[in-house]
Design an enzyme around this catalytic site. Structure first.
Site, PDB file in Angstrom:
ATOM      1  N   LYS A  52       0.898  -1.265  -0.034  1.00 31.86           N
ATOM      2  CA  LYS A  52       0.024   0.055  -0.238  1.00 31.86           C
ATOM      3  C   LYS A  52       0.998   1.103   0.192  1.00 31.86           C
ATOM      4  O   LYS A  52       0.782   2.170  -0.726  1.00 31.86           O
ATOM      5  CB  LYS A  52      -0.899   0.014   1.248  1.00 31.86           C
ATOM      6  CG  LYS A  52      -2.015  -1.104   1.031  1.00 31.86           C
ATOM      7  CD  LYS A  52      -3.006  -1.190   2.433  1.00 31.86           C
ATOM      8  CE  LYS A  52      -3.785  -2.500   2.371  1.00 31.86           C
ATOM      9  NZ  LYS A  52      -4.423  -2.939   3.602  1.00 31.86           N
ATOM     10  N   GLN A  96      -4.151  -2.003   9.954  1.00 33.99           N
ATOM     11  CA  GLN A  96      -4.051  -3.292   8.979  1.00 33.99           C
ATOM     12  C   GLN A  96      -4.706  -4.118   9.974  1.00 33.99           C
ATOM     13  O   GLN A  96      -4.190  -4.255  11.246  1.00 33.99           O
ATOM     14  CB  GLN A  96      -2.500  -3.224   8.832  1.00 33.99           C
ATOM     15  CG  GLN A  96      -2.360  -4.719   8.026  1.00 33.99           C
ATOM     16  CD  GLN A  96      -3.313  -4.599   6.695  1.00 33.99           C
ATOM     17  OE1 GLN A  96      -3.164  -3.779   6.070  1.00 33.99           O
ATOM     18  NE2 GLN A  96      -3.758  -6.008   6.213  1.00 33.99           N
ATOM     19  N   ASP A 119     -10.811   2.780   4.324  1.00 33.27           N
ATOM     20  CA  ASP A 119     -11.121   1.480   4.108  1.00 33.27           C
ATOM     21  C   ASP A 119     -12.576   0.919   4.126  1.00 33.27           C
ATOM     22  O   ASP A 119     -13.002  -0.046   3.868  1.00 33.27           O
ATOM     23  CB  ASP A 119     -10.497   0.653   5.522  1.00 33.27           C
ATOM     24  CG  ASP A 119      -9.070   0.155   5.062  1.00 33.27           C
ATOM     25  OD1 ASP A 119      -8.945  -0.390   3.855  1.00 33.27           O
ATOM     26  OD2 ASP A 119      -8.377  -0.463   6.064  1.00 33.27           O
TER      27      ASP A 119
END
Ligand code: NAD
Length: 293
Positions: A52, A96, A119
């Site tokens: 990412k 994460q 997200d």
């Protein structure tokens, strides 16, 4: 059979994003900035986060990676999230997953400001998605929508089986495919671990989205001729032929299923790369404050 080529589509989309960043900067604006928090040193999480960050750099975004040891307390993590929520130089924040057991994932998810939740896991964003209001769509379903759109695949009126009902992939995917939009307007069956006669459901479906995390689960007999098959699965399986000792396997038995399909996405080289685009596009939208809460 047409391969849904995540490499090709994501490369094109990254070029577009890069051009957009160049324009922003030339106009005197700040480039979008994504902040990722990584707790512990889970191998797969390390790989995802570094990918990412690398992709952010590729398109000219700013990025920062904040690391914590796996024994970090929930309080310290939540304090850091609140600090980033208030930092005007950061547009998007991701934490994460998975997180260690002492940390309540739901609390973390809800601590992130919905306007930085690139997200798309915050209940505000999932609620808005349910109502077809502007929202950050979770990156994987968003990436799949962009893939369908890129290949001009008409979904209206089709039947779609989504296998897996996670908040991250299956559940939002089923909502997106059912909503009155394009892509969308499908008649969706959301299949999960308790679904009976799953093979019959998938074999009758025009579109199959496999997101359950069981390598090779979708077999030839579960797919009808001319189906559109999207493979979301990413599972590390042991391999004697790779340096790392493992390879990535999807949820579809590609070798035997692909010849029956009108379109199919490979693993690797399919949805995973589009997920990154979903995240980058959300971060761009956050920087431009395109979604008002
Ligand atoms: P999850 O483990 O949270 O959910 C799995 C879902 O599959 C559950 O809802 C469960 O009910 C269902 N399921 C499990 N076994 C089943 C069975 N035998 N029959 C029917 N349904 C069954 O998983 P997730 O986070 O949604 O991820 C699913 C897969 O997608 C994993 O392989 C994951 O690594 C991968 N993934 C890929 C990307 C990407 O970018 N390509 C992104 C996220 C997740």
């Amino acid at each position: 059979m047409i391969l849904l080529d995540g490499k090709l589509v994501s490369a094109e989309m990254k070029l577009k994003l890069k051009a957009e960043v160049t324009e922003m900067v030339a106009a005197g604006k700040r480039a979008p900035h994504l902040c990722a928090i990584l707790v512990g040193n889970n191998g797969a999480s390390e790989t995802y986060v570094s990918s990412k960050v690398r992709n952010c750099e590729e398109v000219g975004f700013g990025s920062s990676l904040i690391r914590f040891d796996s024994d970090i307390s929930e309080e310290v993590l939540l304090d850091k999230i609140h600090e980033i929520n208030d930092d005007e130089t950061i547009d998007g924040l991701i934490v994460q997953l998975p997180l260690p057991p002492q940390i309540n994932v739901q609390k973390v998810t809800e601590a992130i400001s919905p306007s930085k939740d690139v997200d798309g896991f915050h209940p505000t964003n999932s609620g808005r998605l349910m109502q077809n209001l502007p929202a950050f769509i979770p990156a994987t379903p968003y990436g799949i929508l962009m893939m369908l759109d890129y290949y001009g695949i008409q979904t209206e009126g089709k039947t779609c089986a989504v296998i897996g009902r996670s908040n991250i992939v299956g559940m939002p995917m089923s909502v997106l495919m059912a909503r009155n939009d394009s892509p969308g307007n499908c008649t969706v069956t959301l299949c999960h671990s308790k679904t009976k006669n799953l093979e019959q459901v998938t074999a009758a479906s025009d579109i199959i989205v496999a997101a359950l995390g069981r390598p090779g689960f979708v077999k030839e007999n579960m797919v009808k001729e001319g189906a559109i098959v999207i493979d979301v699965g990413i599972t590390r399986v042991p391999s004697a032929t790779t340096k790392s000792g493992f390879k990535i396997a999807g949820d579809v038995d590609f070798q035997n299923v692909s010849s029956k399909c009108a379109y199919i996405s490979p693993v690797p080289g399919g949805v995973g790369l589009m997920t990154i685009i979903g995240l980058l596009k959300n971060t761009m939208a956050a920087a431009k404050k395109e979604i008002s809460f």
